[in-house]
Design an enzyme around this catalytic site. Structure first.
Site, short mmCIF file in Angstrom:
data_model
loop_
_atom_site.label_atom_id
_atom_site.label_comp_id
_atom_site.label_asym_id
_atom_site.label_seq_id
_atom_site.Cartn_x
_atom_site.Cartn_y
_atom_site.Cartn_z
N CYS A 67 0.84 -1.21 0.00
CA CYS A 67 0.00 0.00 0.00
C CYS A 67 0.87 1.26 0.00
O CYS A 67 1.57 1.53 0.97
CB CYS A 67 -0.91 -0.04 1.22
N CYS A 70 0.06 3.74 2.79
CA CYS A 70 0.55 3.19 4.07
C CYS A 70 2.03 3.48 4.24
O CYS A 70 2.47 3.87 5.32
CB CYS A 70 0.32 1.68 4.12
#
Length: 144
Positions: A67, A70
């Site tokens: 991600c 993230c």
């Protein structure tokens, strides 16, 4: 606050820390620092104990290695862990390696942040945040 319970980030032993020593101290079982100044790794195996037995609020970042947002938020999360270690436990749970916990909390998008107090979810936010935004969000939840 009376002497709070703090769960060891290494062995998950529950330690009672004098309120005057918050931010310091070592685990009575394994000797590791109880306040490492960084996020702790959460898994399906240690999640419940870390959430339910810590008297400090616990902020959990549900994330994944693939991600992009993230990864962008990771340094911000580590800054919060260092800045708030006396008043907040900060943990990261990698959703693909801990699918039971991710499913239990209905994680549909990442990053998702959940704040727990007394073992219960009290607030949730999805999406990456700047340090200022995360600090403001925590203040709104009563974490100063």
């Amino acid at each position: 606050m009376t002497d709070p319970h703090v769960v060891c980030p290494h062995c998950s032993a529950v330690n009672r820390i004098p309120a005057s020593r918050m931010g310091a101290g070592k685990c009575g079982k394994c000797g590791v620092a109880l306040f490492p100044g960084k996020s702790i790794e959460l898994t399906d195996e240690n999640f419940n104990r870390q959430i339910s037995r810590n008297d400090l609020p616990v902020l959990v970042d549900f994330w994944a290695t693939w991600c992009g947002p993230c990864r962008m938020m990771a340094p911000v999360f580590e800054q919060i862990a260092a800045q708030k270690q006396n008043v907040l436990r900060v943990g990261k749970l990698e959703t693909e390696q801990s699918p039971q916990t991710s499913a239990r909390f209905g994680i549909r998008s990442i990053p998702t942040l959940i704040l727990f107090k007394g073992g219960r979810e009290v607030a949730r936010a999805s999406g990456a945040m700047s340090l200022a935004d995360l600090t403001r969000w925590l203040q709104q939840q009563g974490v100063h």
